[in-house]
Design a protein around this motif. Structure first.
Motif, PDB file in Angstrom:
ATOM      1  N   GLU A 191       0.818  -1.218   0.000  1.00  0.00           N
ATOM      2  CA  GLU A 191       0.000   0.000   0.000  1.00  0.00           C
ATOM      3  C   GLU A 191       0.848   1.263   0.000  1.00  0.00           C
ATOM      4  OE1 GLU A 191      -3.186   0.161   2.827  1.00  0.00           O
ATOM      5  OE2 GLU A 191      -3.295  -2.027   2.991  1.00  0.00           O
ATOM      6  N   LEU A 192       2.143   1.121   0.291  1.00  0.00           N
ATOM      7  CA  LEU A 192       3.004   2.301   0.413  1.00  0.00           C
ATOM      8  C   LEU A 192       3.783   2.608  -0.857  1.00  0.00           C
ATOM      9  CD1 LEU A 192       4.427   1.655   4.011  1.00  0.00           C
ATOM     10  CD2 LEU A 192       2.352   2.886   3.343  1.00  0.00           C
ATOM     11  N   ASP A 193       3.616   1.749  -1.872  1.00  0.00           N
ATOM     12  CA  ASP A 193       4.350   1.958  -3.119  1.00  0.00           C
ATOM     13  C   ASP A 193       3.891   3.235  -3.814  1.00  0.00           C
ATOM     14  OD1 ASP A 193       5.519  -0.447  -2.538  1.00  0.00           O
ATOM     15  OD2 ASP A 193       4.196  -1.611  -3.860  1.00  0.00           O
ATOM     16  N   ASP A 194       4.863   3.979  -4.310  1.00  0.00           N
ATOM     17  CA  ASP A 194       4.599   5.190  -5.107  1.00  0.00           C
ATOM     18  C   ASP A 194       3.864   6.273  -4.321  1.00  0.00           C
ATOM     19  OD1 ASP A 194       5.742   3.910  -7.328  1.00  0.00           O
ATOM     20  OD2 ASP A 194       3.809   2.982  -7.842  1.00  0.00           O
ATOM     21  N   LEU A 195       3.938   6.224  -3.000  1.00  0.00           N
ATOM     22  CA  LEU A 195       3.304   7.263  -2.173  1.00  0.00           C
ATOM     23  C   LEU A 195       4.349   8.274  -1.729  1.00  0.00           C
ATOM     24  CD1 LEU A 195       0.900   5.235   0.160  1.00  0.00           C
ATOM     25  CD2 LEU A 195       0.349   6.401  -1.974  1.00  0.00           C
ATOM     26  N   SER A 196       3.914   9.499  -1.531  1.00  0.00           N
ATOM     27  CA  SER A 196       4.802  10.538  -1.018  1.00  0.00           C
ATOM     28  C   SER A 196       5.041  10.301   0.471  1.00  0.00           C
ATOM     29  CB  SER A 196       4.175  11.919  -1.223  1.00  0.00           C
ATOM     30  OG  SER A 196       3.017  12.048  -0.408  1.00  0.00           O
ATOM     31  N   PRO A 197       6.093  10.885   1.048  1.00  0.00           N
ATOM     32  CA  PRO A 197       6.349  10.714   2.485  1.00  0.00           C
ATOM     33  C   PRO A 197       5.150  11.118   3.346  1.00  0.00           C
ATOM     34  CG  PRO A 197       8.250  11.699   1.420  1.00  0.00           C
ATOM     35  CD  PRO A 197       7.169  11.658   0.390  1.00  0.00           C
ATOM     36  N   GLU A 198       4.440  12.172   2.932  1.00  0.00           N
ATOM     37  CA  GLU A 198       3.277  12.609   3.704  1.00  0.00           C
ATOM     38  C   GLU A 198       2.175  11.564   3.669  1.00  0.00           C
ATOM     39  OE1 GLU A 198       4.639  14.406   1.289  1.00  0.00           O
ATOM     40  OE2 GLU A 198       5.663  16.007   2.413  1.00  0.00           O
ATOM     41  N   GLU A 199       1.959  10.978   2.480  1.00  0.00           N
ATOM     42  CA  GLU A 199       0.923   9.958   2.341  1.00  0.00           C
ATOM     43  C   GLU A 199       1.282   8.686   3.108  1.00  0.00           C
ATOM     44  OE1 GLU A 199      -0.887  11.002  -2.081  1.00  0.00           O
ATOM     45  OE2 GLU A 199       0.979   9.854  -1.925  1.00  0.00           O
ATOM     46  N   ILE A 200       2.557   8.344   3.136  1.00  0.00           N
ATOM     47  CA  ILE A 200       2.999   7.181   3.913  1.00  0.00           C
ATOM     48  C   ILE A 200       2.744   7.409   5.400  1.00  0.00           C
ATOM     49  CG2 ILE A 200       5.027   5.857   4.641  1.00  0.00           C
ATOM     50  CD1 ILE A 200       6.156   6.253   1.825  1.00  0.00           C
ATOM     51  N   SER A 201       3.060   8.621   5.854  1.00  0.00           N
ATOM     52  CA  SER A 201       2.824   8.949   7.258  1.00  0.00           C
ATOM     53  C   SER A 201       1.346   8.844   7.609  1.00  0.00           C
ATOM     54  CB  SER A 201       3.330  10.363   7.555  1.00  0.00           C
ATOM     55  OG  SER A 201       4.719  10.458   7.370  1.00  0.00           O
ATOM     56  N   LEU A 202       0.491   9.305   6.714  1.00  0.00           N
ATOM     57  CA  LEU A 202      -0.949   9.243   6.946  1.00  0.00           C
ATOM     58  C   LEU A 202      -1.442   7.805   6.971  1.00  0.00           C
ATOM     59  CD1 LEU A 202      -2.190  12.211   4.737  1.00  0.00           C
ATOM     60  CD2 LEU A 202      -2.053  12.115   7.221  1.00  0.00           C
ATOM     61  N   LYS A 203      -0.908   6.956   6.088  1.00  0.00           N
ATOM     62  CA  LYS A 203      -1.280   5.548   6.076  1.00  0.00           C
ATOM     63  C   LYS A 203      -0.908   4.884   7.399  1.00  0.00           C
ATOM     64  CE  LYS A 203      -3.115   4.306   2.057  1.00  0.00           C
ATOM     65  NZ  LYS A 203      -4.383   3.554   1.954  1.00  0.00           N
ATOM     66  N   ARG A 204       0.294   5.174   7.871  1.00  0.00           N
ATOM     67  CA  ARG A 204       0.745   4.606   9.147  1.00  0.00           C
ATOM     68  C   ARG A 204      -0.143   5.071  10.301  1.00  0.00           C
ATOM     69  NH1 ARG A 204       7.144   6.033   8.189  1.00  0.00           N
ATOM     70  NH2 ARG A 204       7.761   4.079   7.149  1.00  0.00           N
ATOM     71  N   LEU A 205      -0.422   6.365  10.320  1.00  0.00           N
ATOM     72  CA  LEU A 205      -1.245   6.926  11.393  1.00  0.00           C
ATOM     73  C   LEU A 205      -2.648   6.339  11.364  1.00  0.00           C
ATOM     74  CD1 LEU A 205      -1.384   8.943  13.721  1.00  0.00           C
ATOM     75  CD2 LEU A 205      -2.047  10.704  12.081  1.00  0.00           C
ATOM     76  N   GLU A 206      -3.196   6.184  10.180  1.00  0.00           N
ATOM     77  CA  GLU A 206      -4.536   5.622  10.047  1.00  0.00           C
ATOM     78  C   GLU A 206      -4.575   4.185  10.553  1.00  0.00           C
ATOM     79  OE1 GLU A 206      -6.010   5.573   6.079  1.00  0.00           O
ATOM     80  OE2 GLU A 206      -8.092   5.312   6.696  1.00  0.00           O
ATOM     81  N   LEU A 207      -3.525   3.418  10.260  1.00  0.00           N
ATOM     82  CA  LEU A 207      -3.462   2.028  10.728  1.00  0.00           C
ATOM     83  C   LEU A 207      -3.392   1.978  12.251  1.00  0.00           C
ATOM     84  CD1 LEU A 207      -3.241  -0.987  10.269  1.00  0.00           C
ATOM     85  CD2 LEU A 207      -0.765  -0.706   9.974  1.00  0.00           C
ATOM     86  N   ILE A 208      -2.594   2.856  12.841  1.00  0.00           N
ATOM     87  CA  ILE A 208      -2.495   2.900  14.310  1.00  0.00           C
ATOM     88  C   ILE A 208      -3.860   3.211  14.918  1.00  0.00           C
ATOM     89  CG2 ILE A 208      -1.488   4.140  16.264  1.00  0.00           C
ATOM     90  CD1 ILE A 208       1.027   4.549  14.563  1.00  0.00           C
ATOM     91  N   GLN A 209      -4.573   4.166  14.325  1.00  0.00           N
ATOM     92  CA  GLN A 209      -5.915   4.498  14.810  1.00  0.00           C
ATOM     93  C   GLN A 209      -6.843   3.295  14.722  1.00  0.00           C
ATOM     94  OE1 GLN A 209      -6.749   7.737  12.158  1.00  0.00           O
ATOM     95  NE2 GLN A 209      -6.025   9.304  13.577  1.00  0.00           N
ATOM     96  N   ASP A 210      -6.808   2.595  13.590  1.00  0.00           N
ATOM     97  CA  ASP A 210      -7.681   1.433  13.404  1.00  0.00           C
ATOM     98  C   ASP A 210      -7.365   0.341  14.416  1.00  0.00           C
ATOM     99  OD1 ASP A 210      -8.944   2.679  11.324  1.00  0.00           O
ATOM    100  OD2 ASP A 210      -7.775   1.691   9.756  1.00  0.00           O
TER     101      ASP A 210
END
Length: 237
Positions: A191-210
């Motif tokens: 899910e992190l392929d071709d994502l910007s650093p900001e988008e990767i950070s958001l993906k990580r944060l969203e997973l932690i929330q979930d």
């Protein structure tokens, strides 16, 4: 059927207010889900813009902008305007408010005594002078009443704040002992392929929330957000 987006409950036709949270109902469950998704997207967009601003500041050698917390200090992580306020912070604010009203009350009562004892002479006499004495006395008494009420509320908040801090420490220890940077990124593999650093950070944060909401049954979204940002800082920064 009418649906409460906060409590995830359906109601019979004709009802407009949730019986649990007393919030307004929406027309259908689908409408509630759409509203939640829109709020989530807006929040993620806001966080992306905030992280982009932080990265730009860091790349330019400028201090990373951080919002002021309730105490006036700079918080470690940026937070939105609808940030969760911890009970310990509410306790500190309430205690400070009580102290301020005690000071005001003491000053006004002292002034009232000086007026009634004619230690301070007013340029007004008769009913006008009497009215000022009564008003100053009333303000002093009211200030003490508010201070007492605030101190009582602060005492109750102190107990709640201690319980909340213990719960938060337990949740943080549980998460840090169960998840690492590597396990989180592995869960997002692909899910992190071709994502910007900001988008990767958001993906990580969203997973932690979930993870927090799913495994610890945290119903308060703002609290989950606050805890997730704290965990993100500890793990990735």
């Amino acid at each position: 059927m009418p649906y409460c987006p906060k409590c995830d409950m359906e109601f019979v036709e004709g009802m407009t207010v949730c019986t649990d949270c007393h919030g307004p109902l929406v027309e259908t469950k689908e409408a509630a889900m759409a509203m939640k998704q829109k709020e989530k997207e807006e929040k993620m967009k806001e966080m992306a813009e905030r992280m982009a601003a932080m990265e730009a500041a860091a790349n330019n050698g400028q201090p990373v902008p951080q919002p002021l917390s309730m105490t006036g200090r700079r918080s470690k992580t940026p937070v939105p305007s609808n940030v969760y306020v911890k009970k310990s912070q509410k306790y500190a604010d309430m205690k400070s408010s009580a102290s301020a009203f005690y000071v005001v009350g003491a000053i006004m009562i002292a002034a009232a005594l000086c007026l009634w004892l004619n230690i301070l002479n007013l340029p007004m006499t008769g009913m006008n002078g009497l009215l000022i004495k009564i008003i100053v006395t009333a303000i002093g008494i009211a200030s003490f009443a508010i201070a007492f009420s605030s101190a009582k509320s602060a005492k109750a908040l102190a107990v709640q704040a201690e319980a909340e801090n213990e719960k938060e420490d337990h949740l943080i220890q549980w998460f840090l002992s169960s998840y690492t940077k590597e396990t989180i990124d592995k869960s997002l593999e692909g899910e992190l392929d071709d994502l910007s650093p900001e988008e990767i950070s958001l993906k990580r944060l969203e997973l932690i929330q979930d993870i927090l909401i799913t495994n610890q049954d945290i119903s308060d979204q703002l609290y989950a957000d606050s805890l997730a940002e704290e965990l993100y800082t500890r793990i990735f920064e």
